[in-house]
Design a protein around this motif. Structure first.
Motif, mmCIF file in Angstrom:
data_model
loop_
_atom_site.group_PDB
_atom_site.id
_atom_site.type_symbol
_atom_site.label_atom_id
_atom_site.label_comp_id
_atom_site.label_asym_id
_atom_site.label_seq_id
_atom_site.Cartn_x
_atom_site.Cartn_y
_atom_site.Cartn_z
ATOM 1 N N LYS A 198 -1.425 -6.381 -5.350
ATOM 2 C CA LYS A 198 -1.267 -6.913 -3.997
ATOM 3 C C LYS A 198 -1.392 -5.840 -2.918
ATOM 4 O O LYS A 198 -1.338 -6.142 -1.723
ATOM 5 C CB LYS A 198 0.077 -7.625 -3.875
ATOM 6 C CG LYS A 198 0.125 -8.937 -4.662
ATOM 7 C CD LYS A 198 1.392 -9.711 -4.400
ATOM 8 C CE LYS A 198 1.364 -11.054 -5.115
ATOM 9 N NZ LYS A 198 2.581 -11.866 -4.844
ATOM 10 N N MET A 199 -1.581 -4.597 -3.348
ATOM 11 C CA MET A 199 -1.729 -3.516 -2.381
ATOM 12 C C MET A 199 -3.184 -3.251 -2.028
ATOM 13 O O MET A 199 -3.513 -2.280 -1.332
ATOM 14 C CB MET A 199 -1.046 -2.249 -2.904
ATOM 15 C CG MET A 199 0.447 -2.423 -3.103
ATOM 16 S SD MET A 199 1.325 -0.936 -3.646
ATOM 17 C CE MET A 199 1.367 -0.009 -2.111
ATOM 18 N N ASP A 200 -4.081 -4.117 -2.523
ATOM 19 C CA ASP A 200 -5.505 -4.082 -2.145
ATOM 20 C C ASP A 200 -6.153 -2.726 -2.406
ATOM 21 O O ASP A 200 -6.905 -2.211 -1.571
ATOM 22 C CB ASP A 200 -5.683 -4.468 -0.665
ATOM 23 C CG ASP A 200 -5.246 -5.900 -0.397
ATOM 24 O OD1 ASP A 200 -5.430 -6.755 -1.284
ATOM 25 O OD2 ASP A 200 -4.698 -6.162 0.698
ATOM 26 N N GLU A 201 -5.858 -2.167 -3.571
ATOM 27 C CA GLU A 201 -6.489 -0.919 -3.989
ATOM 28 C C GLU A 201 -7.029 -1.122 -5.408
ATOM 29 O O GLU A 201 -6.315 -0.923 -6.392
ATOM 30 C CB GLU A 201 -5.480 0.230 -3.944
ATOM 31 C CG GLU A 201 -5.999 1.564 -4.477
ATOM 32 C CD GLU A 201 -7.349 1.947 -3.902
ATOM 33 O OE1 GLU A 201 -8.372 1.684 -4.587
ATOM 34 O OE2 GLU A 201 -7.392 2.498 -2.805
ATOM 35 N N PRO A 202 -8.310 -1.540 -5.536
ATOM 36 C CA PRO A 202 -8.840 -1.870 -6.865
ATOM 37 C C PRO A 202 -8.861 -0.699 -7.838
ATOM 38 O O PRO A 202 -8.853 -0.903 -9.061
ATOM 39 C CB PRO A 202 -10.265 -2.369 -6.564
ATOM 40 C CG PRO A 202 -10.601 -1.806 -5.218
ATOM 41 C CD PRO A 202 -9.305 -1.757 -4.463
ATOM 42 N N ARG A 203 -8.856 0.521 -7.327
ATOM 43 C CA ARG A 203 -8.925 1.680 -8.225
ATOM 44 C C ARG A 203 -7.644 1.889 -9.024
ATOM 45 O O ARG A 203 -7.624 2.723 -9.937
ATOM 46 C CB ARG A 203 -9.256 2.936 -7.408
ATOM 47 C CG ARG A 203 -10.666 2.920 -6.823
ATOM 48 C CD ARG A 203 -10.905 4.109 -5.913
ATOM 49 N NE ARG A 203 -10.024 4.087 -4.749
ATOM 50 C CZ ARG A 203 -9.956 5.061 -3.849
ATOM 51 N NH1 ARG A 203 -10.718 6.148 -3.974
ATOM 52 N NH2 ARG A 203 -9.123 4.957 -2.818
ATOM 53 N N ILE A 204 -6.596 1.130 -8.719
ATOM 54 C CA ILE A 204 -5.378 1.241 -9.536
ATOM 55 C C ILE A 204 -5.668 0.862 -10.992
ATOM 56 O O ILE A 204 -4.966 1.299 -11.899
ATOM 57 C CB ILE A 204 -4.225 0.377 -8.981
ATOM 58 C CG1 ILE A 204 -4.608 -1.108 -8.907
ATOM 59 C CG2 ILE A 204 -3.762 0.917 -7.648
ATOM 60 C CD1 ILE A 204 -4.054 -1.959 -9.994
ATOM 61 N N HIS A 205 -6.710 0.058 -11.213
ATOM 62 C CA HIS A 205 -7.044 -0.363 -12.575
ATOM 63 C C HIS A 205 -7.514 0.801 -13.445
ATOM 64 O O HIS A 205 -7.542 0.682 -14.674
ATOM 65 C CB HIS A 205 -8.114 -1.447 -12.538
ATOM 66 C CG HIS A 205 -7.637 -2.740 -11.957
ATOM 67 N ND1 HIS A 205 -6.683 -3.528 -12.580
ATOM 68 C CD2 HIS A 205 -7.951 -3.371 -10.793
ATOM 69 C CE1 HIS A 205 -6.448 -4.604 -11.840
ATOM 70 N NE2 HIS A 205 -7.194 -4.527 -10.752
ATOM 71 N N PHE A 206 -7.868 1.912 -12.829
ATOM 72 C CA PHE A 206 -8.299 3.093 -13.579
ATOM 73 C C PHE A 206 -7.213 4.169 -13.592
ATOM 74 O O PHE A 206 -7.409 5.237 -14.162
ATOM 75 C CB PHE A 206 -9.593 3.640 -12.978
ATOM 76 C CG PHE A 206 -10.577 2.558 -12.666
ATOM 77 C CD1 PHE A 206 -11.073 1.748 -13.676
ATOM 78 C CD2 PHE A 206 -10.964 2.296 -11.354
ATOM 79 C CE1 PHE A 206 -11.956 0.718 -13.397
ATOM 80 C CE2 PHE A 206 -11.838 1.274 -11.063
ATOM 81 C CZ PHE A 206 -12.339 0.472 -12.091
ATOM 82 N N ALA A 207 -6.080 3.843 -12.993
ATOM 83 C CA ALA A 207 -4.948 4.780 -12.942
ATOM 84 C C ALA A 207 -3.813 4.336 -13.842
ATOM 85 O O ALA A 207 -3.100 5.166 -14.418
ATOM 86 C CB ALA A 207 -4.448 4.916 -11.509
ATOM 87 N N ILE A 208 -3.598 3.012 -13.958
ATOM 88 C CA ILE A 208 -2.556 2.502 -14.846
ATOM 89 C C ILE A 208 -3.161 2.281 -16.234
ATOM 90 O O ILE A 208 -4.304 1.832 -16.365
ATOM 91 C CB ILE A 208 -1.905 1.219 -14.301
ATOM 92 C CG1 ILE A 208 -2.938 0.113 -14.099
ATOM 93 C CG2 ILE A 208 -1.173 1.520 -13.001
ATOM 94 C CD1 ILE A 208 -2.335 -1.221 -13.686
ATOM 95 N N VAL A 209 -2.384 2.601 -17.244
ATOM 96 C CA VAL A 209 -2.924 2.663 -18.609
ATOM 97 C C VAL A 209 -2.033 1.881 -19.555
ATOM 98 O O VAL A 209 -0.817 2.104 -19.609
ATOM 99 C CB VAL A 209 -3.045 4.131 -19.074
ATOM 100 C CG1 VAL A 209 -3.610 4.202 -20.484
ATOM 101 C CG2 VAL A 209 -3.921 4.925 -18.110
ATOM 102 N N CYS A 210 -2.643 0.980 -20.321
ATOM 103 C CA CYS A 210 -1.884 0.096 -21.217
ATOM 104 C C CYS A 210 -1.806 0.628 -22.640
ATOM 105 O O CYS A 210 -1.686 -0.152 -23.588
ATOM 106 C CB CYS A 210 -2.481 -1.304 -21.198
ATOM 107 S SG CYS A 210 -4.192 -1.381 -21.759
ATOM 108 N N GLN A 231 -7.273 11.622 -6.522
ATOM 109 C CA GLN A 231 -6.925 11.253 -7.891
ATOM 110 C C GLN A 231 -7.500 9.894 -8.281
ATOM 111 O O GLN A 231 -8.005 9.721 -9.389
ATOM 112 C CB GLN A 231 -5.402 11.259 -8.064
ATOM 113 C CG GLN A 231 -4.792 12.647 -8.048
ATOM 114 C CD GLN A 231 -3.271 12.607 -8.114
ATOM 115 O OE1 GLN A 231 -2.616 11.926 -7.321
ATOM 116 N NE2 GLN A 231 -2.704 13.327 -9.065
ATOM 117 N N LEU A 232 -7.440 8.921 -7.370
ATOM 118 C CA LEU A 232 -7.991 7.596 -7.664
ATOM 119 C C LEU A 232 -9.511 7.649 -7.776
ATOM 120 O O LEU A 232 -10.102 6.983 -8.640
ATOM 121 C CB LEU A 232 -7.573 6.602 -6.587
ATOM 122 C CG LEU A 232 -6.101 6.196 -6.577
ATOM 123 C CD1 LEU A 232 -5.803 5.298 -5.385
ATOM 124 C CD2 LEU A 232 -5.696 5.504 -7.876
#
Length: 301
Positions: A198-210, A231-232
């Protein structure tokens, strides 16, 4: 902001085993917290039951909250003038440097030995989130906070269940509410979908790791507000150039399923290909054919 920084510094001071120089009031304020909160946060690596471990963690957070003094601005007045907000994440950075390779491979076996330090960091995050001042910190600080939190909690989840071959071997790994920040219990799903996305930053998908092979690599430095943009960008570029996760040419794309699962996140300011062309080394045709790779959920060790 000064109150939040002061609080963070007090907790960080307690988590450290040595500090070169502090005022006498700092020593008084932190001794009890260090003895009680950190001692109770200690997680045994023998045959203690999961129930006992969970009880210890919850009690540690409660103790930490009750021991922290409100009058921290005076105690740390001299230190605040020389310290930046990024230092809040120094303990997480230390753990990443020690247990995560440059390629993003995680040594969960050695990380488990340092589980106590990981819990100390999680307690720091929990205490900071519980303070009213948290709502007034910058967007960059919140992004760094929640990215680091997601990754730290994922490592904690794996360690609690280690050894496992995949995060999907754990029952409901993203739905378990195991961590209390303030008056709310969080799970990984909440942090990803209700906060970060919800923070409108699509690059978070490459920063958080499952914790999986096909995920982006876990960066072995903590995210900080001051370095967040770089970093992002780096995390996005590295993920796109990794041919095990994405194969990119001018007319053909074999992409990670991340781009299919979260397609709307990448189409906020144009098409998916528009987004990819910002960070790819290859100029991609608008008519490129897109397919998606199988996702490997094996542990990222």
């Amino acid at each position: 902001m000064k109150q939040l920084l002061a609080l963070a510094l007090l907790v960080l001071f307690c988590a450290c085993k040595s500090t070169k120089q502090t005022v006498q009031n700092t020593q008084i304020a932190t001794n009890n917290f260090k003895k009680e909160a950190i001692a109770e946060a200690e997680i045994k690596t023998d045959n203690n039951s999961k129930t006992e471990t969970k009880a210890l963690e919850e009690n540690t957070v409660l103790k930490a909250k009750t021991e922290i003094k409100q009058d921290t601005t005076i105690v740390f007045n001299q230190v605040l003038t020389k310290t930046e907000h990024s230092n809040i994440h120094f303990l997480w950075n230390e753990l990443l440097q020690k247990h995560v390779s440059d390629n993003g491979n995680v040594n969960y076996k050695s990380f488990k030995i340092d589980h106590k330090k990981l819990l100390e960091y999680i307690n720091i995050l929990a205490i900071l989130k519980s303070k009213p001042e948290f709502d007034s910190i910058s967007r960059e600080e919140k992004l760094a906070f929640w990215i680091n939190a997601y990754n730290a909690l994922t490592i904690d989840l794996i360690i609690k269940n280690y050894p496992v071959k995949s995060i999907k071997d754990i029952k409901n790994p993203w739905e378990q509410r195991l961590w209390q920040f303030g008056d709310k219990w969080y799970n990984l799903e909440d942090i990803e979908h209700k906060i970060l996305r919800k923070m409108d930053e699509p690059r978070i998908h490459f920063a958080i790791v499952c914790a999986s092979y096909s995920c982006p690599k876990l960066q072995n430095t903590a995210f900080t507000a001051g370095n967040l943009e770089q970093q992002l960008t780096l995390a996005t570029q590295e993920f796109l150039s990794d041919t095990n996760r994405n194969e990119i040419s001018e007319n053909t794309l074999k992409l990670s399923k991340i781009f299919r699962w979260f397609d709307k996140d990448f189409e906020q300011n144009g098409s998916l290909i528009d987004f990819l062309n910002k960070y790819s080394n290859v100029t991609i045709s608008a008519k490129a054919k897109i397919s998606y790779k199988d996702y490997n959920w094996d542990l990222n060790d």
